[in-house]
Write a protein that holds these residues in place. Structure first.
Motif, PDB file in Angstrom:
ATOM      1  N   ASP A  29       0.860  -1.194   0.000  1.00  0.00           N
ATOM      2  CA  ASP A  29       0.000   0.000   0.000  1.00  0.00           C
ATOM      3  C   ASP A  29       0.891   1.237   0.000  1.00  0.00           C
ATOM      4  O   ASP A  29       1.879   1.315   0.738  1.00  0.00           O
ATOM      5  CB  ASP A  29      -0.897  -0.025   1.249  1.00  0.00           C
ATOM      6  CG  ASP A  29      -1.889   1.123   1.259  1.00  0.00           C
ATOM      7  OD1 ASP A  29      -3.071   0.892   0.941  1.00  0.00           O
ATOM      8  OD2 ASP A  29      -1.487   2.266   1.562  1.00  0.00           O
ATOM      9  N   SER A  75      -6.792   1.637  -6.206  1.00  0.00           N
ATOM     10  CA  SER A  75      -6.235   2.815  -5.530  1.00  0.00           C
ATOM     11  C   SER A  75      -4.713   2.688  -5.425  1.00  0.00           C
ATOM     12  O   SER A  75      -4.047   2.409  -6.424  1.00  0.00           O
ATOM     13  CB  SER A  75      -6.915   2.973  -4.159  1.00  0.00           C
ATOM     14  OG  SER A  75      -6.424   4.084  -3.461  1.00  0.00           O
ATOM     15  N   ASP A  76      -4.155   2.856  -4.210  1.00  0.00           N
ATOM     16  CA  ASP A  76      -2.696   2.786  -4.053  1.00  0.00           C
ATOM     17  C   ASP A  76      -2.261   1.436  -3.491  1.00  0.00           C
ATOM     18  O   ASP A  76      -1.211   1.329  -2.874  1.00  0.00           O
ATOM     19  CB  ASP A  76      -2.206   3.923  -3.146  1.00  0.00           C
ATOM     20  CG  ASP A  76      -2.659   3.743  -1.699  1.00  0.00           C
ATOM     21  OD1 ASP A  76      -3.657   3.033  -1.457  1.00  0.00           O
ATOM     22  OD2 ASP A  76      -2.011   4.315  -0.798  1.00  0.00           O
ATOM     23  N   GLU A  77      -3.089   0.394  -3.666  1.00  0.00           N
ATOM     24  CA  GLU A  77      -2.729  -0.910  -3.098  1.00  0.00           C
ATOM     25  C   GLU A  77      -2.715  -2.012  -4.153  1.00  0.00           C
ATOM     26  O   GLU A  77      -3.384  -1.906  -5.200  1.00  0.00           O
ATOM     27  CB  GLU A  77      -3.692  -1.285  -1.971  1.00  0.00           C
ATOM     28  CG  GLU A  77      -5.098  -1.615  -2.487  1.00  0.00           C
ATOM     29  CD  GLU A  77      -5.972  -2.299  -1.440  1.00  0.00           C
ATOM     30  OE1 GLU A  77      -6.226  -1.666  -0.402  1.00  0.00           O
ATOM     31  OE2 GLU A  77      -6.399  -3.452  -1.669  1.00  0.00           O
TER      32      GLU A  77
HETATM   33 MG    MG Z   1      -4.599   2.413   0.277  1.00  0.00          MG
END
Ligand code: MG
Ligand code: DGT
Ligand code: MG
Ligand code: MG
Length: 283
Positions: A29, A75-77
Motif C-alpha cells: 500500500d 487505488s494505491d494498493e
Molecule cells: Mg490504500
C-alpha cells in the motif's frame, strides 16, 4: 568459511516462515498517498495515469516473480497471491514481502515518466508498505479477493458521487459529505443519474472493478471445465511430490506466458472457472 567468535550472532535471527500449504497474500500500500496524489495533482476521484502506472509496476512484479499466481489492485494498493505450494525463499515472510515491495517500488519509480511525462518525480519519493497473510482454504482466498473488489466498488461509487456533487454540482466537500451521509448504493446511483445524467454502469471498468493481473493461457469454455478442487490434502501432496524437473518446467512455462491486465469481476465463479490454471497447482 571458517567459524569466527562472532558467528553466534546468527542465533538471534528469528524464523518467519509462512504456514506451509496455505495461500499467501502479500498486500502492498502506498505510504501517504493522499498527500502524494495532491502533490502531483492526481485527477479526482480517479487518475487513469496513476492507475495505469500501478498496473504496469504490478505486471513487472509478476514477470520477475513467476511464483506469483495473480494480483489484484485498486487505488494505491496491490495484493499479490502466492500459490499454496509455493516454496520461494523457503516461504520466509520477510524475504517475500521485501522482495515484492522493492520490486514494485523500483518499477513504480522507473516507469513514472512513461505515465507522467510532463511531471518529474521529486523527493520525497513514493514508497510502499507490505504485509503477508496466509489463507488456509481456497474459500478464504476467494473471500479475500472478493473483499478487496467489493471495497473497490463501494469506494468508487461513493467517490464518483462525492466528486460529481463538488465538480458538477458546485457543492463544498462538507456539503457533499453531508448529502451522502447515510445513503445506500441505490441512492447514489439514482442521485448520479437524476442530477448529473451519469449512469454509473457506464463508468470505466478499471474504476468500477479495479485491476487483475495474471498469466494468460487458453480460456476454458464455461461448463466444460474441471473445477479447481479445494486442493489436495497434505498427505496427498506428500505422496505425490513434484519432481524438480516438473517444478522447473512449470516455472519455465509460467515465465514464457503473457502477463495480462484486465478489469473483470473476480467475485463470481466464472472468472476462476474459465482460468483453472490460476488455482490448480499447474502453471
Ligand atoms: Mg490504500
Ligand atoms: P497510508 O496508506 O496509511 O500511508 O495513507 P494513505 O494516504 O496512502 O491512505 P490510503 O492508502 O488509505 O488511501 C489511498 C489514498 O490515495 C487516498 O487518499 C486516495 C489516494 N489516491 C489513490 N488513487 C488515487 C487517484 O487515482 N486519484 C486521486 N486523486 N487520489 C488517489
Ligand atoms: Mg494504509
Ligand atoms: Mg496508502
Amino acid at each position: 568459511m571458517a567459524n569466527s567468535k562472532y558467528e553466534y550472532v546468527k542465533l538471534f535471527e528469528q524464523p518467519d516462515q509462512l504456514l506451509p500449504n496455505t495461500w499467501a497474500v502479500v498486500r502492498i500500500d502506498g505510504r501517504g498517498f493522499t498527500k502524494f496524489a495532491n502533490k502531483y495533482n492526481f485527477e479526482k476521484p480517479n487518475d487513469k495515469r496513476a492507475l495505469d502506472l500501478m498496473n504496469a509496476a504490478a505486471r513487472q512484479v509478476l514477470v520477475e516473480l513467476p511464483d506469483i499466481t495473480i494480483a489484484y489492485g485498486v487505488s494505491d494498493e496491490y495484493s499479490f497471491v502466492l500459490h499454496k505450494t509455493c516454496t520461494l525463499f523457503e516461504r520466509r515472510a520477510s524475504k517475500l514481502v521485501s522482495t515484492i515491495v522493492s520490486t514494485f517500488t523500483a518499477y513504480y519509480i522507473f516507469l513514472w515518466s512513461t505515465y507522467f511525462p510532463e511531471t518529474p518525480l521529486t523527493a520525497p519519493l513514493p514508497s510502499f508498505d507490505g504485509r503477508a497473510v496466509c489463507y488456509p482454504s481456497l474459500q478464504n482466498l476467494r473471500d479475500y479477493m472478493s473483499w478487496r473488489q467489493v471495497d473497490c466498488h463501494i469506494n468508487n461509487l461513493y467517490n464518483t458521487t462525492f466528486w460529481a456533487l463538488i465538480q458538477l454540482g458546485g457543492m463544498s466537500s462538507t456539503e457533499a459529505g453531508e448529502k451522502l451521509n447515510g445513503t445506500f448504493s441505490k441512492d447514489k446511483n439514482e442521485l448520479l443519474y437524476s442530477q448529473f445524467n451519469i449512469n454509473y454502469n457506464n463508468e470505466p471498468e478499471i474504476y468500477k472493478k479495479g485491476s487483475v493481473v495474471f498469466r494468460d493461457y487458453e480460456l476454458v469454455e464455461p461448463g466444460t471445465h474441471n473445477t479447481a478442487s479445494e486442493g489436495e490434502s497434505i498427505a496427498e501432496l506428500a505422496a505425490q511430490p513434484q519432481s524438480k524437473t516438473q517444478v522447473d518446467n512449470d516455472r519455465k512455462r509460467r515465465t514464457k506466458a503473457r502477463v495480462v491486465i484486465e478489469h473483470l469481476d473476480i467475485i463470481r465463479d466464472d472468472f476462476w472457472d474459465r482460468r483453472p490454471w490460476l488455482l490448480s497447482n499447474k502453471p
